[in-house]
Motif scaffolding. Structure first.
Motif, PDB file in Angstrom:
ATOM      1  N   PHE A 252      58.675-121.653  30.238  1.00 22.64           N
ATOM      2  CA  PHE A 252      58.571-120.563  31.201  1.00 22.64           C
ATOM      3  C   PHE A 252      57.118-120.282  31.579  1.00 22.64           C
ATOM      4  CE2 PHE A 252      58.646-115.665  31.411  1.00 22.64           C
ATOM      5  CZ  PHE A 252      58.774-115.659  32.788  1.00 22.64           C
ATOM      6  N   CYS A 253      56.241-120.115  30.590  1.00 20.45           N
ATOM      7  CA  CYS A 253      54.859-119.718  30.851  1.00 20.45           C
ATOM      8  C   CYS A 253      53.935-120.370  29.835  1.00 20.45           C
ATOM      9  CB  CYS A 253      54.734-118.186  30.788  1.00 20.45           C
ATOM     10  SG  CYS A 253      53.043-117.576  30.930  1.00 20.45           S
ATOM     11  N   ARG A 254      52.727-120.758  30.293  1.00 18.45           N
ATOM     12  CA  ARG A 254      51.791-121.477  29.427  1.00 18.45           C
ATOM     13  C   ARG A 254      50.883-120.539  28.634  1.00 18.45           C
ATOM     14  NH1 ARG A 254      50.990-126.797  31.189  1.00 18.45           N
ATOM     15  NH2 ARG A 254      48.750-126.756  30.811  1.00 18.45           N
ATOM     16  N   TYR A 255      50.430-119.464  29.255  1.00 18.93           N
ATOM     17  CA  TYR A 255      49.481-118.554  28.596  1.00 18.93           C
ATOM     18  C   TYR A 255      49.955-117.110  28.750  1.00 18.93           C
ATOM     19  CZ  TYR A 255      46.466-122.664  29.042  1.00 18.93           C
ATOM     20  OH  TYR A 255      45.957-123.935  28.995  1.00 18.93           O
ATOM     21  N   TRP A 256      50.053-116.413  27.627  1.00 17.29           N
ATOM     22  CA  TRP A 256      50.448-115.006  27.624  1.00 17.29           C
ATOM     23  C   TRP A 256      49.227-114.162  27.258  1.00 17.29           C
ATOM     24  CZ3 TRP A 256      55.202-112.997  28.942  1.00 17.29           C
ATOM     25  CH2 TRP A 256      56.235-113.926  29.126  1.00 17.29           C
ATOM     26  N   MET A 257      48.921-113.156  28.087  1.00 18.94           N
ATOM     27  CA  MET A 257      47.744-112.319  27.863  1.00 18.94           C
ATOM     28  C   MET A 257      48.146-110.838  27.867  1.00 18.94           C
ATOM     29  SD  MET A 257      44.951-114.233  30.305  1.00 18.94           S
ATOM     30  CE  MET A 257      43.615-113.139  29.751  1.00 18.94           C
ATOM     31  N   HIS A 258      47.560-110.082  26.950  1.00 22.01           N
ATOM     32  CA  HIS A 258      47.896-108.665  26.821  1.00 22.01           C
ATOM     33  C   HIS A 258      46.652-107.832  26.542  1.00 22.01           C
ATOM     34  CE1 HIS A 258      51.682-110.800  25.918  1.00 22.01           C
ATOM     35  NE2 HIS A 258      52.231-109.782  26.571  1.00 22.01           N
ATOM     36  N   ASN A 259      46.514-106.757  27.303  1.00 22.07           N
ATOM     37  CA  ASN A 259      45.389-105.846  27.074  1.00 22.07           C
ATOM     38  C   ASN A 259      45.758-104.753  26.076  1.00 22.07           C
ATOM     39  OD1 ASN A 259      46.786-104.833  29.824  1.00 22.07           O
ATOM     40  ND2 ASN A 259      46.016-103.040  28.722  1.00 22.07           N
ATOM     41  N   GLY A 260      44.741-104.217  25.398  1.00 18.00           N
ATOM     42  CA  GLY A 260      44.953-103.185  24.392  1.00 18.00           C
ATOM     43  C   GLY A 260      45.248-101.821  24.995  1.00 18.00           C
ATOM     44  N   PHE A 261      45.613-100.887  24.133  1.00 20.18           N
ATOM     45  CA  PHE A 261      45.953 -99.537  24.560  1.00 20.18           C
ATOM     46  C   PHE A 261      44.700 -98.746  24.944  1.00 20.18           C
ATOM     47  CE2 PHE A 261      49.509-100.487  21.583  1.00 20.18           C
ATOM     48  CZ  PHE A 261      50.554-100.342  22.478  1.00 20.18           C
ATOM     49  N   VAL A 262      44.916 -97.683  25.715  1.00 22.08           N
ATOM     50  CA  VAL A 262      43.860 -96.715  26.004  1.00 22.08           C
ATOM     51  C   VAL A 262      44.179 -95.435  25.241  1.00 22.08           C
ATOM     52  CG1 VAL A 262      42.706 -95.323  27.756  1.00 22.08           C
ATOM     53  CG2 VAL A 262      43.410 -97.667  28.300  1.00 22.08           C
ATOM     54  N   ASN A 263      43.257 -95.012  24.374  1.00 20.52           N
ATOM     55  CA  ASN A 263      43.360 -93.732  23.684  1.00 20.52           C
ATOM     56  C   ASN A 263      42.432 -92.728  24.362  1.00 20.52           C
ATOM     57  OD1 ASN A 263      45.130 -94.774  21.647  1.00 20.52           O
ATOM     58  ND2 ASN A 263      43.348 -95.701  20.665  1.00 20.52           N
ATOM     59  N   VAL A 264      42.676 -91.467  24.160  1.00 18.67           N
ATOM     60  CA  VAL A 264      41.838 -90.418  24.738  1.00 18.67           C
ATOM     61  C   VAL A 264      41.238 -89.603  23.605  1.00 18.67           C
ATOM     62  CG1 VAL A 264      41.780 -88.373  26.198  1.00 18.67           C
ATOM     63  CG2 VAL A 264      43.207 -90.321  26.846  1.00 18.67           C
ATOM     64  N   ASP A 265      39.915 -89.644  23.512  1.00 26.51           N
ATOM     65  CA  ASP A 265      39.218 -88.941  22.425  1.00 26.51           C
ATOM     66  C   ASP A 265      39.826 -89.290  21.064  1.00 26.51           C
ATOM     67  OD1 ASP A 265      37.358 -87.603  24.093  1.00 26.51           O
ATOM     68  OD2 ASP A 265      38.894 -86.130  24.612  1.00 26.51           O
ATOM     69  N   ALA A 266      40.048 -90.604  20.871  1.00 27.66           N
ATOM     70  CA  ALA A 266      40.532 -91.165  19.603  1.00 27.66           C
ATOM     71  C   ALA A 266      41.987 -90.802  19.292  1.00 27.66           C
ATOM     72  CB  ALA A 266      39.630 -90.765  18.431  1.00 27.66           C
ATOM     73  N   GLU A 267      42.703 -90.244  20.257  1.00 28.38           N
ATOM     74  CA  GLU A 267      44.115 -89.935  20.055  1.00 28.38           C
ATOM     75  C   GLU A 267      44.967 -90.697  21.056  1.00 28.38           C
ATOM     76  OE1 GLU A 267      44.847 -85.630  18.227  1.00 28.38           O
ATOM     77  OE2 GLU A 267      44.101 -85.529  20.280  1.00 28.38           O
ATOM     78  N   LYS A 268      46.180 -91.026  20.633  1.00 30.44           N
ATOM     79  CA  LYS A 268      47.102 -91.710  21.533  1.00 30.44           C
ATOM     80  C   LYS A 268      47.407 -90.814  22.722  1.00 30.44           C
ATOM     81  CE  LYS A 268      51.651 -93.926  21.707  1.00 30.44           C
ATOM     82  NZ  LYS A 268      52.880 -94.274  20.948  1.00 30.44           N
ATOM     83  N   MET A 269      47.397 -91.402  23.907  1.00 26.57           N
ATOM     84  CA  MET A 269      47.691 -90.639  25.112  1.00 26.57           C
ATOM     85  C   MET A 269      49.196 -90.364  25.177  1.00 26.57           C
ATOM     86  SD  MET A 269      46.340 -91.384  28.977  1.00 26.57           S
ATOM     87  CE  MET A 269      46.862 -93.084  28.902  1.00 26.57           C
ATOM     88  N   SER A 270      49.561 -89.081  25.323  1.00 24.14           N
ATOM     89  CA  SER A 270      50.979 -88.736  25.393  1.00 24.14           C
ATOM     90  C   SER A 270      51.139 -87.389  26.075  1.00 24.14           C
ATOM     91  CB  SER A 270      51.604 -88.689  23.993  1.00 24.14           C
ATOM     92  OG  SER A 270      51.118 -87.590  23.261  1.00 24.14           O
ATOM     93  N   LYS A 271      52.290 -87.195  26.689  1.00 23.58           N
ATOM     94  CA  LYS A 271      52.584 -85.914  27.344  1.00 23.58           C
ATOM     95  C   LYS A 271      52.629 -84.777  26.330  1.00 23.58           C
ATOM     96  CE  LYS A 271      55.176 -87.802  31.272  1.00 23.58           C
ATOM     97  NZ  LYS A 271      56.483 -87.859  31.962  1.00 23.58           N
ATOM     98  N   SER A 272      53.133 -85.068  25.131  1.00 30.13           N
ATOM     99  CA  SER A 272      53.258 -84.016  24.127  1.00 30.13           C
ATOM    100  C   SER A 272      51.900 -83.472  23.707  1.00 30.13           C
ATOM    101  CB  SER A 272      54.016 -84.538  22.899  1.00 30.13           C
ATOM    102  OG  SER A 272      53.307 -85.610  22.297  1.00 30.13           O
ATOM    103  N   LEU A 273      50.868 -84.312  23.728  1.00 28.27           N
ATOM    104  CA  LEU A 273      49.522 -83.869  23.379  1.00 28.27           C
ATOM    105  C   LEU A 273      48.781 -83.295  24.589  1.00 28.27           C
ATOM    106  CD1 LEU A 273      48.365 -86.802  21.045  1.00 28.27           C
ATOM    107  CD2 LEU A 273      49.041 -84.486  20.358  1.00 28.27           C
TER     108      LEU A 273
END
Length: 460
Positions: A252-273
């Motif tokens: 199907f595909c030769r190379y799979w690439m994935h970027n890392g997450f973005v955190n905000v001020d060292a915390e996971k970005m979420s609606k609850s926060l």
């Protein structure tokens, strides 16, 4: 120059060798258009835009597809809440997405397939999976039979229990195996749906990308598939399974690439926060290029910690680069190439921090150069390197005078005050000259006297 890319499938950097060097193919999972894009959504758009630019420099033709998911449970919920068709939601937010990504210097993809325009292709792929024994119909649903594909799990490298737990779906009684996933599901009258051999319904999430890839590129193996790290499982794992089986085992595909997450001020970005940062809002605080540079400040595979300080530093870096470029305003730039060391940094699995170091080195040389030929060369190299990063695309004088920063600047008034200061200096009225300079400085306007002329810029 060889390009090396980290392949998530093999867990190592590999020399990039496309199937056809005359036609490189890349697909990246794009937005689900039901709301404004947040900074985490922007990271893959910027990262793979940078790769797109590098590939365009290296190969004669690059076909880049970035899809649009325009039918989805979140879209359906938004449409019901506003009592409008789903198209009213998706058209609005796709236009906003285009504007926001354009402000970040993201080039349009060559192909932008939409799910709702590929229902026929989706149904056709599902029919093939049923025919070759990899999918089955159950209670109006069509499901992929995971045990029929022994290589399942090769991308995420999870064990079976983890995969079932991580699939984030209920184990419905009609499933033959708990890991099986939905290809087609029935739609009640109040939800969008399309006629199919299995009744009125809508596609599952994973099959959409497989069908759009095949429709966009043809049956050949694609070179690169990209997206955020969160898509490795289950989305990309399921894409591999269904696409491989629908193509009778072909790669199907030769190379799979994935970027890392973005955190905000060292915390996971979420609606609850309450820390979800929308690109639309950030563009009111800083120029798009500064946001782009902040997103490229860490290596794409690493997590990125987004802070106000990081955005301010990105703006300050760009100010330094634009001042170097502005110092060369008296020389004409000719079409040129980015320096080899800069390109080598990008070719090493998109090492953007190292590439930025090379760009600053280039700016330092520009600030010191006096030979006209060298200054012309450096200007050309700065512009060529900037284009590869999606930076330095503004007029330097306009940038330094606050363009895109949201700072209210009355250029005519400033020029009048500079003229008044020039008259005061001619009269040797140093007190008045200093008063005007200090007044402008208090308003965030810095003056620079050079060669009998005075230029100005907005302070960083």
């Amino acid at each position: 120059m060889q390009i090396q890319l980290y392949n998530t499938l093999t867990r190592q950097k590999e020399v990039f060798v496309p199937r056809d060097p005359q036609r490189v193919t890349m697909y990246v999972c794009g937005p689900t258009v039901y709301n404004y894009a947040h900074i985490g959504n922007a990271r893959p758009a910027v990262v793979f835009d940078t790769l797109f630019r590098l590939l365009q420099k290296t190969f004669p033709k690059v076909v880049y597809a970035r899809n649009v998911t325009d039918v989805d449970d979140k879209i359906n919920a938004a449409a019901r809440a506003q009592n409008v068709p789903i198209g009213a939601i998706t058209e609005k937010y796709l236009a906003v997405y285009h504007d926001d990504m354009g402000a970040l210097g993201v080039l349009p993809p060559v192909i932008e397939p939409k799910v709702t325009e590929h229902i026929g292709a989706i149904i056709g792929m599902i029919e093939r999976l049923i025919a070759n024994g990899h999918a089955y119909v159950a209670e109006g649903h069509v499901l992929f039979n995971v045990p029929s594909f022994p290589a399942y799990g090769q991308l995420s490298r999870r064990d079976r229990d983890d995969m079932i737990a991580g699939a984030r779906v209920d184990v419905a009684p009609y499933k033959r195996d708990p890991a099986d996933f939905v290809l087609w599901k029935p739609s009640p009258p109040e939800l969008p749906g399309w006629d199919s051999p299995w009744g009125r319904g809508r596609p599952g999430w994973h099959i959409e990308c497989s069908a759009m890839i095949e429709k966009s590129f043809g049956p050949e193996t694609i070179d690169i598939h990209g997206g955020g790290h969160d898509l490795i499982f289950p989305h990309h794992e399921n894409e591999i399974a269904q696409s491989t089986c629908a193509r009778n085992g072909a790669l199907f595909c030769r190379y799979w690439m994935h970027n890392g997450f973005v955190n905000v001020d060292a915390e996971k970005m979420s609606k609850s926060l309450g820390n979800v940062l929308l690109v639309h809002d950030l563009l009111k605080q800083a120029p798009g290029e500064a946001i782009r540079l902040a997103l490229l400040s860490a290596h794409y595979r690493q997590p990125l910690d987004w802070t106000d300080a990081a955005l301010k530093e990105a703006k300050a870096q760009l100010d330094r680069l634009y001042r170097a470029l502005d110092s060369l305003r008296d020389v004409e730039a000719e079409p040129g190439e980015a320096p080899e060391a800069f390109v080598a940094a990008l070719a090493d699995d998109l090492n953007t921090p190292k590439a930025m170091a090379e760009l600053h080195h280039l700016a330092g040389l520009a600030n010191k150069a006096t030979d006209p030929a060298e200054r012309r060369r450096l200007k050309s190299e700065l512009l060529a390197a900037g284009w590869l990063m999606g930076l330095l695309q503004q007029d330097p004088a306009a940038w330094l005078r606050g363009a895109g920063t949201g700072v209210a600047v009355d250029a005519a008034e400033i020029e009048a005050l500079i003229a008044a200061r020039k008259d005061a200096r001619a009269r040797k009225d140093w007190a008045e000259s200093d008063r005007i300079r200090n007044d402008l400085a208090a308003r965030g306007i810095l003056l620079e006297d050079k060669g009998g002329e005075t230029s100005w810029r907005v302070a960083s």
